[in-house]
Enzyme design. Structure first.
Site, PDB file in Angstrom:
ATOM      1  N   ASN A 271      -2.564   4.477  10.236  1.00 26.80           N
ATOM      2  CA  ASN A 271      -3.082   3.161   9.878  1.00 26.80           C
ATOM      3  C   ASN A 271      -2.077   2.563   8.910  1.00 26.80           C
ATOM      4  OD1 ASN A 271      -4.302   0.865   9.013  1.00 26.80           O
ATOM      5  ND2 ASN A 271      -6.286   1.793   8.564  1.00 26.80           N
TER       6      ASN A 271
ATOM      7  N   GLU B  64      -2.143   3.983  16.772  1.00 26.47           N
ATOM      8  CA  GLU B  64      -2.318   2.992  15.701  1.00 26.47           C
ATOM      9  C   GLU B  64      -3.816   2.779  15.487  1.00 26.47           C
ATOM     10  OE1 GLU B  64      -0.245  -0.773  16.326  1.00 26.47           O
ATOM     11  OE2 GLU B  64      -1.801  -1.808  15.178  1.00 26.47           O
TER      12      GLU B  64
ATOM     13  N   HIS C 234      -7.035   1.039  13.096  1.00 24.19           N
ATOM     14  CA  HIS C 234      -7.534   0.106  12.080  1.00 24.19           C
ATOM     15  C   HIS C 234      -9.031   0.267  11.948  1.00 24.19           C
ATOM     16  CE1 HIS C 234      -3.650  -1.795  12.003  1.00 24.19           C
ATOM     17  NE2 HIS C 234      -3.678  -1.774  13.334  1.00 24.19           N
TER      18      HIS C 234
HETATM   19  C1  DQA Z   1      -6.319  -2.562   8.281  1.00 26.15           C
HETATM   20  C2  DQA Z   1      -6.153  -4.022   8.718  1.00 26.15           C
HETATM   21  C3  DQA Z   1      -4.956  -4.671   8.033  1.00 26.15           C
HETATM   22  O1  DQA Z   1      -4.807  -6.011   8.467  1.00 26.15           O
HETATM   23  C4  DQA Z   1      -5.140  -4.647   6.533  1.00 26.15           C
HETATM   24  O2  DQA Z   1      -3.997  -5.176   5.894  1.00 26.15           O
HETATM   25  C5  DQA Z   1      -5.493  -3.305   6.007  1.00 26.15           C
HETATM   26  C6  DQA Z   1      -6.382  -2.431   6.761  1.00 26.15           C
HETATM   27  C7  DQA Z   1      -7.602  -1.908   8.856  1.00 26.15           C
HETATM   28  O3  DQA Z   1      -7.686  -0.696   8.810  1.00 26.15           O
HETATM   29  O4  DQA Z   1      -8.508  -2.620   9.312  1.00 26.15           O
HETATM   30  O5  DQA Z   1      -5.125  -2.942   4.891  1.00 26.15           O
HETATM   31  O6  DQA Z   1      -5.212  -1.808   8.777  1.00 26.15           O
END
Ligand code: DQA
Length: 151
Positions: free
Chosen positions: A74, A98, A100
């Site tokens: 992440n 990847e 999030h």
């Molecule tokens: C993130 C989403 C990114 O845009 C953000 O800057 C984060 C966390 C997520 O896990 O949803 O810090 O990677």
């Protein structure tokens, strides 16, 4: 029983999970997430190691030093900006997912772009802390079907 090794890398501000914008990122801490991954890894027969940094260069250094079968990353805000992290991942040729917590495609337009998405094995977003366990299951499945370090 496999004996795969998967590294987890958490980017900037993810050390603040638990108190940071819970509407986007939930209430679980980074320690909670890592413990869940280690427990799931035990079930799957995967060794999990975890690393967090707020610094792009430290993440690049860590990626360059990896000798693992797969990577869950992440990259947090660096997702949207970091050609250096993309280049490091291309250099080591380790399959990666990847991840999030939030669904970046439902948020501000600057979060819709990822520097990694077209070189990732897969992408999981929008399931909160559960995104990580989904990534581990997906990567484990992928690695179990092919020769480790050879996809
Ligand atoms: C993130 C989403 C990114 O845009 C953000 O800057 C984060 C966390 C997520 O896990 O949803 O810090 O990677």
């Amino acid at each position: 029983m496999s004996n795969l090794h998967i590294q987890v890398i958490h980017g900037p501000n993810l050390n603040m999970l638990g108190t940071r914008e819970p509407g986007h990122y939930g209430n679980q801490t980074l320690t909670d997430i890592d413990e869940e991954l280690i427990t799931l890894g035990d079930t799957l027969g995967v060794r999990i190691t975890s690393f967090q940094s707020n610094h792009e260069g430290e993440i690049v250094d860590k990626i360059q030093q990896l000798h693992v079968d797969g990577l869950i990353i992440n990259p947090a805000a660096y997702t949207h900006t970091s050609i250096a992290i993309r280049d490091a991942l291309l250099a080591i040729k380790v399959p990666f997912i990847e991840v999030h917590l939030s669904n970046i495609h439902r948020r501000e337009t600057f979060r819709h772009q990822s520097m990694l998405v077209d070189v990732a094995t897969g992408v999981i977003a929008g399931f909160g802390a559960h995104s990580y366990s989904l990534a581990l299951r997906g990567l484990h499945h992928q690695l179990s079907q092919t020769t480790p370090n050879n996809i």
